[in-house]
Structures are given as C-alpha cells and as structure tokens.
Design a protein around this motif. Structure first.
Motif, short mmCIF file in Angstrom:
data_model
loop_
_atom_site.label_atom_id
_atom_site.label_comp_id
_atom_site.label_asym_id
_atom_site.label_seq_id
_atom_site.Cartn_x
_atom_site.Cartn_y
_atom_site.Cartn_z
N ALA A 93 0.83 -1.20 0.00
CA ALA A 93 0.00 0.00 0.00
C ALA A 93 0.86 1.25 0.00
O ALA A 93 0.45 2.29 -0.49
CB ALA A 93 -0.92 -0.01 1.21
N GLY A 94 2.05 1.16 0.56
CA GLY A 94 2.93 2.32 0.61
C GLY A 94 4.13 2.08 1.48
O GLY A 94 4.43 0.94 1.84
N THR A 95 4.81 3.16 1.81
CA THR A 95 5.96 3.09 2.69
C THR A 95 5.66 3.89 3.95
O THR A 95 4.98 4.91 3.90
CB THR A 95 7.23 3.64 2.02
OG1 THR A 95 7.00 4.98 1.62
CG2 THR A 95 7.64 2.81 0.82
N CYS A 96 6.20 3.43 5.05
CA CYS A 96 5.99 4.09 6.34
C CYS A 96 6.60 5.49 6.30
O CYS A 96 7.75 5.64 5.88
CB CYS A 96 6.62 3.27 7.45
SG CYS A 96 6.59 4.07 9.07
N PRO A 97 5.87 6.51 6.73
CA PRO A 97 6.44 7.85 6.73
C PRO A 97 7.54 8.04 7.78
O PRO A 97 8.31 8.99 7.71
CB PRO A 97 5.24 8.75 7.03
CG PRO A 97 4.25 7.89 7.69
CD PRO A 97 4.48 6.49 7.18
N ASN A 98 7.65 7.10 8.74
CA ASN A 98 8.65 7.22 9.79
C ASN A 98 9.96 6.53 9.43
O ASN A 98 11.04 7.09 9.62
CB ASN A 98 8.10 6.66 11.10
CG ASN A 98 9.00 6.92 12.27
OD1 ASN A 98 9.46 8.03 12.46
ND2 ASN A 98 9.27 5.89 13.04
N CYS A 99 9.88 5.29 8.89
CA CYS A 99 11.11 4.52 8.65
C CYS A 99 11.27 4.06 7.20
O CYS A 99 12.24 3.39 6.88
CB CYS A 99 11.16 3.31 9.58
SG CYS A 99 9.95 2.03 9.17
N ASP A 100 10.33 4.36 6.34
CA ASP A 100 10.36 4.02 4.91
C ASP A 100 10.23 2.52 4.64
O ASP A 100 10.54 2.05 3.55
CB ASP A 100 11.63 4.57 4.26
CG ASP A 100 11.45 4.82 2.77
OD1 ASP A 100 10.31 5.15 2.36
OD2 ASP A 100 12.42 4.66 2.02
N ALA A 101 9.76 1.73 5.62
CA ALA A 101 9.51 0.31 5.40
C ALA A 101 8.21 0.15 4.62
O ALA A 101 7.28 0.93 4.77
CB ALA A 101 9.41 -0.43 6.73
N LEU A 102 8.15 -0.87 3.77
CA LEU A 102 6.92 -1.15 3.03
C LEU A 102 5.87 -1.72 3.96
O LEU A 102 6.18 -2.44 4.90
CB LEU A 102 7.21 -2.15 1.91
CG LEU A 102 8.16 -1.68 0.82
CD1 LEU A 102 8.49 -2.84 -0.10
CD2 LEU A 102 7.58 -0.53 0.05
N TYR A 103 4.59 -1.40 3.69
CA TYR A 103 3.51 -1.98 4.49
C TYR A 103 2.37 -2.42 3.57
O TYR A 103 2.17 -1.85 2.50
CB TYR A 103 3.01 -1.02 5.57
CG TYR A 103 2.35 0.24 5.07
CD1 TYR A 103 1.00 0.25 4.74
CD2 TYR A 103 3.08 1.41 4.94
CE1 TYR A 103 0.40 1.41 4.28
CE2 TYR A 103 2.48 2.57 4.48
CZ TYR A 103 1.14 2.56 4.15
OH TYR A 103 0.55 3.70 3.70
N PRO A 104 1.63 -3.47 3.98
CA PRO A 104 0.54 -3.99 3.14
C PRO A 104 -0.73 -3.16 3.30
O PRO A 104 -0.88 -2.39 4.24
CB PRO A 104 0.34 -5.41 3.67
CG PRO A 104 0.72 -5.31 5.10
CD PRO A 104 1.85 -4.31 5.14
N ARG A 105 -1.65 -3.37 2.40
CA ARG A 105 -2.95 -2.70 2.48
C ARG A 105 -3.65 -3.10 3.77
O ARG A 105 -3.58 -4.24 4.20
CB ARG A 105 -3.81 -3.08 1.29
CG ARG A 105 -3.21 -2.67 -0.02
CD ARG A 105 -4.11 -3.00 -1.19
NE ARG A 105 -3.38 -2.99 -2.44
CZ ARG A 105 -2.94 -1.91 -3.06
NH1 ARG A 105 -3.15 -0.74 -2.53
NH2 ARG A 105 -2.29 -2.00 -4.19
N GLY A 106 -4.29 -2.16 4.41
CA GLY A 106 -5.04 -2.42 5.62
C GLY A 106 -4.23 -2.43 6.90
O GLY A 106 -4.77 -2.62 7.98
N ALA A 107 -2.92 -2.23 6.82
CA ALA A 107 -2.08 -2.23 8.02
C ALA A 107 -2.36 -0.98 8.84
O ALA A 107 -2.44 0.12 8.30
CB ALA A 107 -0.61 -2.29 7.65
#
Length: 119
Positions: A93-107
C-alpha cells in the motif's frame, strides 16, 4: 545522539521527500529484483572472503561477522519485500512515513517501527 543505559539510540532522522508514498506492484518487483541481485553478490563475496582466509590459514572473525551482518540485514529486507509481493492484492500500500519500510494494504501500524499508519 543519546545513550540510554549502554545502548546507542540514534536521533530521529527527518523524513525523506515523498516519504509515505504509495508503491506500485512494478516498483515492488523492481525492488525485489535489485535486492536479489545484491544478496547474491554479497553472498558470493562472503564465500570468497572465507575461502581466501582459509587458504591463508588466517581468519578474521570480525570481518566475517561484519559481512554476514550486512547479508543478514539485506536478507530480512528481501524477505519483507517478498511477503508483500505475494499478497493477494498485488503489492504494498505504501511506505511508512517514519522509517520508509513497506507496508501492506489495511495495516494499522508499521511492522518495523510501530508507527501508526491510519489516521
């Protein structure tokens, strides 16, 4: 820089421009291919390093550990990207605005730093 007990805790870094942006399936696949290539090169280098030390009968464990740690970190990142690539919805779904890790939809929270992803 802060020290808590005896553990070094780095100061938070500012977000890179565009931090938290969406990641397309094509970008995710390109990232996976790049990580796979880099992993194979590091693995080859570590094997070559161990071989060279063996034929000289002189091992530098600190050097081997440092290279293995880089390989382990890359392997963890590759594993996270591969998990996201296998998701039914076709990517991250995107990357974390804090650490730039990828995250799945709905996280709701980042799996790396627990930063809230939903407002």
């Amino acid at each position: 820089m802060k020290l808590r007990g005896r553990t070094y805790v780095p100061d938070p870094q500012p977000l890179p421009p565009g931090g938290g942006r969406s990641v397309s399936p094509a970008e995710l696949n390109e990232r996976r291919r790049r990580l796979e290539r880099e992993f194979a090169e590091l693995q080859f280098d570590l094997g070559g390093l161990a071989y060279e030390m063996a034929i000289r009968d002189h091992f530098r464990v600190d050097l081997l550990v440092r290279h293995a740690a880089r390989l382990q970190a890359l392997d963890a990142e590759l594993g996270a990207v591969e998990r996201l690539a296998r998701m039914d919805e076709g990517g991250a779904a995107g990357t974390c605005p804090n650490c730039d890790a990828l995250y799945p939809r709905g996280a709701a929270f980042c799996s790396q730093c627990a930063h809230p992803l939903m407002r």
